[in-house]
Scaffold this motif. Structure first.
Motif, mmCIF file in Angstrom:
data_model
loop_
_atom_site.group_PDB
_atom_site.id
_atom_site.type_symbol
_atom_site.label_atom_id
_atom_site.label_comp_id
_atom_site.label_asym_id
_atom_site.label_seq_id
_atom_site.Cartn_x
_atom_site.Cartn_y
_atom_site.Cartn_z
ATOM 1 N N ASN A 229 -7.769 -0.375 -4.084
ATOM 2 C CA ASN A 229 -8.437 -1.535 -3.466
ATOM 3 C C ASN A 229 -7.500 -2.742 -3.502
ATOM 4 O O ASN A 229 -6.344 -2.634 -3.932
ATOM 5 N N ALA A 230 -8.024 -3.891 -3.056
ATOM 6 C CA ALA A 230 -7.178 -5.087 -2.978
ATOM 7 C C ALA A 230 -6.649 -5.488 -4.351
ATOM 8 O O ALA A 230 -5.474 -5.810 -4.516
ATOM 9 N N LYS A 231 -7.530 -5.445 -5.338
ATOM 10 C CA LYS A 231 -7.126 -5.922 -6.667
ATOM 11 C C LYS A 231 -5.971 -5.109 -7.242
ATOM 12 O O LYS A 231 -5.041 -5.654 -7.815
ATOM 13 N N THR A 232 -6.038 -3.792 -7.080
ATOM 14 C CA THR A 232 -4.972 -2.952 -7.653
ATOM 15 C C THR A 232 -3.648 -3.185 -6.905
ATOM 16 O O THR A 232 -2.578 -3.218 -7.513
ATOM 17 N N ILE A 233 -3.744 -3.369 -5.593
ATOM 18 C CA ILE A 233 -2.517 -3.612 -4.820
ATOM 19 C C ILE A 233 -1.912 -4.971 -5.184
ATOM 20 O O ILE A 233 -0.707 -5.088 -5.446
ATOM 21 N N LEU A 234 -2.768 -5.996 -5.247
ATOM 22 C CA LEU A 234 -2.240 -7.336 -5.535
ATOM 23 C C LEU A 234 -1.721 -7.447 -6.970
ATOM 24 O O LEU A 234 -0.752 -8.160 -7.236
ATOM 25 N N ALA A 235 -2.336 -6.718 -7.893
ATOM 26 C CA ALA A 235 -1.858 -6.749 -9.284
ATOM 27 C C ALA A 235 -0.456 -6.140 -9.367
ATOM 28 O O ALA A 235 0.435 -6.687 -10.036
ATOM 29 N N THR A 236 -0.237 -5.050 -8.658
ATOM 30 C CA THR A 236 1.081 -4.412 -8.734
ATOM 31 C C THR A 236 2.108 -5.214 -7.921
ATOM 32 O O THR A 236 3.292 -5.223 -8.253
ATOM 33 N N LYS A 237 1.624 -5.912 -6.894
ATOM 34 C CA LYS A 237 2.525 -6.818 -6.149
ATOM 35 C C LYS A 237 3.031 -7.905 -7.093
ATOM 36 O O LYS A 237 4.218 -8.227 -7.138
ATOM 37 N N ALA A 238 2.117 -8.433 -7.893
ATOM 38 C CA ALA A 238 2.493 -9.493 -8.839
ATOM 39 C C ALA A 238 3.500 -8.983 -9.878
ATOM 40 O O ALA A 238 4.308 -9.745 -10.394
ATOM 41 N N LEU A 239 3.453 -7.688 -10.147
ATOM 42 C CA LEU A 239 4.371 -7.110 -11.146
ATOM 43 C C LEU A 239 5.699 -6.656 -10.544
ATOM 44 O O LEU A 239 6.534 -6.105 -11.252
ATOM 45 N N GLY A 240 5.857 -6.843 -9.239
ATOM 46 C CA GLY A 240 7.161 -6.535 -8.653
ATOM 47 C C GLY A 240 7.164 -5.451 -7.592
ATOM 48 O O GLY A 240 8.217 -5.158 -7.028
ATOM 49 N N ALA A 241 6.012 -4.840 -7.305
ATOM 50 C CA ALA A 241 6.009 -3.812 -6.253
ATOM 51 C C ALA A 241 6.047 -4.478 -4.878
ATOM 52 O O ALA A 241 5.362 -5.473 -4.641
ATOM 53 N N GLU A 242 6.865 -3.906 -3.991
ATOM 54 C CA GLU A 242 6.882 -4.386 -2.598
ATOM 55 C C GLU A 242 6.225 -3.362 -1.682
ATOM 56 O O GLU A 242 5.872 -3.668 -0.548
ATOM 57 N N GLY A 243 6.086 -2.135 -2.184
ATOM 58 C CA GLY A 243 5.440 -1.086 -1.402
ATOM 59 C C GLY A 243 4.348 -0.432 -2.239
ATOM 60 O O GLY A 243 4.410 -0.453 -3.476
ATOM 61 N N PHE A 244 3.365 0.167 -1.549
ATOM 62 C CA PHE A 244 2.172 0.645 -2.246
ATOM 63 C C PHE A 244 1.841 2.048 -1.730
ATOM 64 O O PHE A 244 1.506 2.222 -0.556
ATOM 65 N N ALA A 245 1.942 3.028 -2.622
ATOM 66 C CA ALA A 245 1.678 4.413 -2.213
ATOM 67 C C ALA A 245 0.247 4.785 -2.584
ATOM 68 O O ALA A 245 -0.172 4.627 -3.727
ATOM 69 N N ILE A 246 -0.462 5.289 -1.598
ATOM 70 C CA ILE A 246 -1.881 5.593 -1.780
ATOM 71 C C ILE A 246 -2.073 7.098 -1.698
ATOM 72 O O ILE A 246 -1.803 7.709 -0.659
ATOM 73 N N GLY A 247 -2.547 7.700 -2.778
ATOM 74 C CA GLY A 247 -2.748 9.140 -2.788
ATOM 75 C C GLY A 247 -4.212 9.522 -2.856
ATOM 76 O O GLY A 247 -4.867 9.783 -1.830
ATOM 77 N N SER A 248 -4.767 9.526 -4.070
ATOM 78 C CA SER A 248 -6.121 10.052 -4.284
ATOM 79 C C SER A 248 -7.180 9.447 -3.377
ATOM 80 O O SER A 248 -8.126 10.143 -2.982
#
Ligand code: FMN
Length: 363
Positions: A229-248
């Protein structure tokens, strides 16, 4: 792509030429050419999993995908180093085969697993030649890293390389080898862990791992594990991720290759129903705990990958035919979110919208 102050454009969208730095994660056995194409249609990077399939099958799947989409997509390979064939391995194989056949028989499943001599595996160099011949432009990989001459060959064809790490040390190796993007895979991820520097799993939670990798390397990072969801993506963005892989999150989708009974088994899974198990393949993977994993884990009836994987193929095939979730691998991560049965387009469009809305309300 910019919405209010929020922009998706970054080093990853520029490199892989997509609208969003979101990746439909490689999921062998689940992601179909239809799934890859549907992701591409909305500006997400689809990934076609090729595992250790023979080159001819890789070619057929790539062609099937190209017929469905003209958007960029990645292909994904398993790079596990192959164990040496020894007399001891043959002995272990034969003994494990007997154990598993007997175990299946106790549940009234008659199965003849492949004998040792019939186990074949693929050299990734053959897969790479097929991928280059088909004009693929993005290759992601897990369980290892290409040898230097293969990296040089792929780079000579201007192919973007995406490696997978589960520790800071692995991230540093990938960076040193000149890999363009690194996928940081947290322990919460569904399916196989990509670990390649150690026999044991680093078992580092995704947030700890991502923050440390982002401090340690300069290569753009994709994060994988528990995004839904948005929160998990934005949290990892804040930690340095620029890309987001969605599996499950995508496993219940219309384009998923899972049968209805498999989707149903996963839909009701609770956190305690999941396990990291080597029982099906010889490598750690996260999925549903079932009769097979419980009987095999913590025994010495587990061969090194890919032998365990090849050995259990026939059993998994029969279990799927019988709609029996107790004897097949049902991989899934710790977060499955809404686990919707909608289309890939609907699920990912909703996710993108949620991120944009959430970030504009928290600016
Ligand atoms: C069913 C399934 C199959 C997978 N197969 C692959 C694969 O072929 N190659 C790979 O690099 N990762 C594979 N993975 C791992 C995913 O690419 C990704 O790291 C993981 O799904 C992310 O975590 P999440 O499931 O919490 O979203 C698989 C995961 C699942 C659930």
């Amino acid at each position: 792509m910019q919405t209010g102050n929020f922009t998706w454009d970054n080093r990853i969208t520029q490199l892989v030429q997509t609208k969003y730095p979101i990746i439909q994660a490689p999921m062998f056995g689940v992601a179909t050419p239809q799934m890859v194409a549907a992701a591409g249609e909305i500006g997400v990077l689809g990934t076609l999993p090729l595992g250790d399939l023979p080159a001819s099958k890789c070619t057929a799947l790539i062609r099937a995908t190209k017929q469905l989409t003209s958007h960029p997509f990645a292909v994904n390979l398993f790079l596990n180093p192959l164990p040496e064939r020894t007399a001891e391995l043959e002995r272990q194989y034969t003994r494990t085969k007997q154990f598993i056949e007997d175990l299946a028989q106790k549940s009234n499943i008659t199965v003849n697993l492949a004998p040792y001599d019939e186990v074949q595996y693929t050299d990734y160099r053959d897969q790479v030649d097929a991928i280059i011949a088909e004009g693929c432009k993005i290759v992601s990989f897990t369980f290892g890293v290409f040898d230097d001459s293969t990296i040089a060959k792929l780079k000579a064809h201007h192919i973007v390389l995406i490696g997978t790490c589960t520790s800071v040390e692995e991230a540093k190796v990938l960076e040193k080898k000149g890999i363009d993007l690194i996928c940081v895979q947290g322990i919460e991820a569904g399916g196989h862990q990509g670990t390649f520097l150690s026999e044991t799993l680093p078992k580092i939670g995704g947030l700890s791992l991502l923050a440390q990798v982002s401090d340690a390397v300069r290569v753009p990072l994709i994060y994988a594990g528990g995004l839904y969801n948005a929160k998990t993506i934005l949290a990892t963005k804040a930690l340095g991720a620029e890309g987001f892989a969605i599996g499950s999150l995508l496993m219940g989708s219309q384009e998923s290759n899972l049968a209805e009974f498999e989707k149903e088994a996963l839909r009701h899974a609770k956190a305690n129903d999941l396990v990291l198990t080597k029982s099906f393949s010889g490598r750690y993977a996260r999925g549903l705990n079932n009769t097979f994993t419980k009987q095999l884990d913590h025994t010495d009836y587990i061969l090194p990958y890919p032998f365990q994987n090849k050995l259990t193929v026939a059993l998994r095939r029969i279990a799927k035919q019988n709609e029996d979730p107790e004897f097949l691998s049902l991989w899934t991560g710790q977060s499955r979110g809404p686990y919707s049965g909608a289309s890939i387009k609907a699920i990912l469009t909703q996710l993108i919208h949620e991120v944009e809305t959430h970030s504009s309300t928290t600016d």
